[in-house]
Design a protein around this motif. Sequence first.
Motif, PDB file in Angstrom:
ATOM      1  N   CYS A 198       0.831  -1.213   0.000  1.00  0.00           N
ATOM      2  CA  CYS A 198       0.000   0.000   0.000  1.00  0.00           C
ATOM      3  C   CYS A 198       0.864   1.260   0.000  1.00  0.00           C
ATOM      4  N   VAL A 199       0.484   2.218  -0.820  1.00  0.00           N
ATOM      5  CA  VAL A 199       1.153   3.520  -0.879  1.00  0.00           C
ATOM      6  C   VAL A 199       0.993   4.237   0.465  1.00  0.00           C
ATOM      7  N   PRO A 200       2.051   4.746   1.063  1.00  0.00           N
ATOM      8  CA  PRO A 200       1.913   5.488   2.319  1.00  0.00           C
ATOM      9  C   PRO A 200       1.462   6.921   2.087  1.00  0.00           C
ATOM     10  N   VAL A 201       0.824   7.532   3.077  1.00  0.00           N
ATOM     11  CA  VAL A 201       0.454   8.944   2.965  1.00  0.00           C
ATOM     12  C   VAL A 201       1.715   9.763   2.722  1.00  0.00           C
ATOM     13  N   GLY A 202       1.546  10.824   1.961  1.00  0.00           N
ATOM     14  CA  GLY A 202       2.677  11.642   1.556  1.00  0.00           C
ATOM     15  C   GLY A 202       3.086  11.370   0.121  1.00  0.00           C
ATOM     16  N   THR A 203       2.638  10.235  -0.445  1.00  0.00           N
ATOM     17  CA  THR A 203       2.907   9.911  -1.840  1.00  0.00           C
ATOM     18  C   THR A 203       1.910  10.681  -2.708  1.00  0.00           C
ATOM     19  N   PRO A 204       2.381  11.420  -3.716  1.00  0.00           N
ATOM     20  CA  PRO A 204       1.489  12.298  -4.487  1.00  0.00           C
ATOM     21  C   PRO A 204       0.223  11.641  -5.031  1.00  0.00           C
ATOM     22  N   VAL A 205       0.316  10.395  -5.521  1.00  0.00           N
ATOM     23  CA  VAL A 205      -0.856   9.769  -6.132  1.00  0.00           C
ATOM     24  C   VAL A 205      -2.007   9.630  -5.140  1.00  0.00           C
ATOM     25  N   LEU A 206      -1.682   9.610  -3.853  1.00  0.00           N
ATOM     26  CA  LEU A 206      -2.712   9.430  -2.828  1.00  0.00           C
ATOM     27  C   LEU A 206      -3.449  10.728  -2.512  1.00  0.00           C
ATOM     28  N   HIS A 207      -2.899  11.855  -2.908  1.00  0.00           N
ATOM     29  CA  HIS A 207      -3.457  13.148  -2.501  1.00  0.00           C
ATOM     30  C   HIS A 207      -3.947  13.984  -3.680  1.00  0.00           C
ATOM     31  N   ALA A 208      -4.321  13.316  -4.765  1.00  0.00           N
ATOM     32  CA  ALA A 208      -4.880  13.989  -5.937  1.00  0.00           C
ATOM     33  C   ALA A 208      -6.053  13.167  -6.449  1.00  0.00           C
ATOM     34  N   PRO A 209      -7.061  13.806  -7.048  1.00  0.00           N
ATOM     35  CA  PRO A 209      -8.201  13.052  -7.574  1.00  0.00           C
ATOM     36  C   PRO A 209      -7.769  12.065  -8.656  1.00  0.00           C
ATOM     37  N   THR A 210      -8.346  10.875  -8.618  1.00  0.00           N
ATOM     38  CA  THR A 210      -8.077   9.873  -9.648  1.00  0.00           C
ATOM     39  C   THR A 210      -8.925  10.162 -10.884  1.00  0.00           C
ATOM     40  N   ARG A 211      -8.570   9.495 -11.997  1.00  0.00           N
ATOM     41  CA  ARG A 211      -9.266   9.710 -13.255  1.00  0.00           C
ATOM     42  C   ARG A 211     -10.368   8.681 -13.474  1.00  0.00           C
ATOM     43  N   HIS A 212     -11.493   9.135 -14.026  1.00  0.00           N
ATOM     44  CA  HIS A 212     -12.541   8.198 -14.435  1.00  0.00           C
ATOM     45  C   HIS A 212     -11.994   7.294 -15.526  1.00  0.00           C
ATOM     46  N   ALA A 216       4.425  14.446  14.727  1.00  0.00           N
ATOM     47  CA  ALA A 216       5.478  13.852  15.562  1.00  0.00           C
ATOM     48  C   ALA A 216       6.205  12.729  14.827  1.00  0.00           C
ATOM     49  N   ALA A 217       5.499  12.087  13.897  1.00  0.00           N
ATOM     50  CA  ALA A 217       6.107  11.002  13.121  1.00  0.00           C
ATOM     51  C   ALA A 217       6.840  11.530  11.892  1.00  0.00           C
ATOM     52  N   GLY A 218       6.848  12.848  11.713  1.00  0.00           N
ATOM     53  CA  GLY A 218       7.558  13.449  10.597  1.00  0.00           C
ATOM     54  C   GLY A 218       6.801  13.463   9.295  1.00  0.00           C
ATOM     55  N   LEU A 219       5.492  13.242   9.344  1.00  0.00           N
ATOM     56  CA  LEU A 219       4.688  13.249   8.119  1.00  0.00           C
ATOM     57  C   LEU A 219       4.355  14.682   7.708  1.00  0.00           C
ATOM     58  N   ASP A 220       4.268  14.907   6.421  1.00  0.00           N
ATOM     59  CA  ASP A 220       3.927  16.219   5.883  1.00  0.00           C
ATOM     60  C   ASP A 220       2.412  16.390   5.908  1.00  0.00           C
ATOM     61  N   VAL A 221       1.905  17.051   6.931  1.00  0.00           N
ATOM     62  CA  VAL A 221       0.464  17.206   7.059  1.00  0.00           C
ATOM     63  C   VAL A 221      -0.092  18.265   6.113  1.00  0.00           C
ATOM     64  N   ASP A 222       0.780  19.039   5.487  1.00  0.00           N
ATOM     65  CA  ASP A 222       0.306  20.056   4.551  1.00  0.00           C
ATOM     66  C   ASP A 222      -0.394  19.439   3.343  1.00  0.00           C
ATOM     67  N   VAL A 223      -0.072  18.175   3.022  1.00  0.00           N
ATOM     68  CA  VAL A 223      -0.735  17.522   1.893  1.00  0.00           C
ATOM     69  C   VAL A 223      -2.098  16.968   2.306  1.00  0.00           C
ATOM     70  N   MET A 224      -2.438  17.099   3.588  1.00  0.00           N
ATOM     71  CA  MET A 224      -3.719  16.604   4.096  1.00  0.00           C
ATOM     72  C   MET A 224      -4.440  17.707   4.869  1.00  0.00           C
TER      73      MET A 224
END
Length: 237
Positions: free
Chosen positions: A65-79, A220-228
């Motif tokens: 599974c792709v982890p959060v922070g990976t661009p494909v997870l934070h953009a709308p998918t295509r029909h 605290a885990a170092g994740l970029d919350v700006d993408v969420m």
Amino acid sequence: MSGALLDHRATCACGRRIATANRRIAHARALLATPSAPGVAAATSEPPAELWPADRVEGVGRIGCVPVGTPVLHAPTRHFSGPVDLLRPLTERMVTTLGRAGGIGLAANQVGADVRVLVHGLADRAPGVLVNAELLSSEGWYHHREGCLSLNLPGSRAVVGRPRKVLVRALTPTGHRVLIQAGDDLARVLQHEIDHLDGIEYVQRLTGSEADRVYKAMEAAGLDVDVMPPTPYSAAP
């Protein structure tokens, strides 16, 4: 939407099929025949060429599974506008990954595919693979604890408020158009995965102390919350 009309596959909130003799079927047929609203991202007729490695474990993502922070997870998918048969390798991979990771639902962008496909583990209530799923309406409200296969982080599970009942339109793997009236657990799973397909992680739906707690854990885990960025429901009670 393309494909033959399959009106008897619509379900009530408990998962039972709505019979074709039901007086609501004419309305259901009209909804199924109505063209889908244009997606935020462009449509594609090509199946994904590359996926996230099936055995890869990286960051806070579970296996495959792709982890959060990976661009494909934070953009709308295509029909997907091509023949749905072309998606079989993708959906088989998704079902396998869902089982290995121990989840109840999975969106295509969680395995690296920029296409609007989801799978879920409640196939006794609704088709387990849905293509181009879109939320048509919702009602009610309830809270339930959720987690995510792309956010395997201690302290990240949280109580999310979502509509209790939803009406979803989609294609099945056989190309049939379906309406699904879902309530409670099925509604929650479908909304969670449709959010993924829209580029929204469940933590973005949190409010109040739950949002504060989970965002602090991610920072605290170092994740970029700006993408969420927080994206609570506008009509939340």
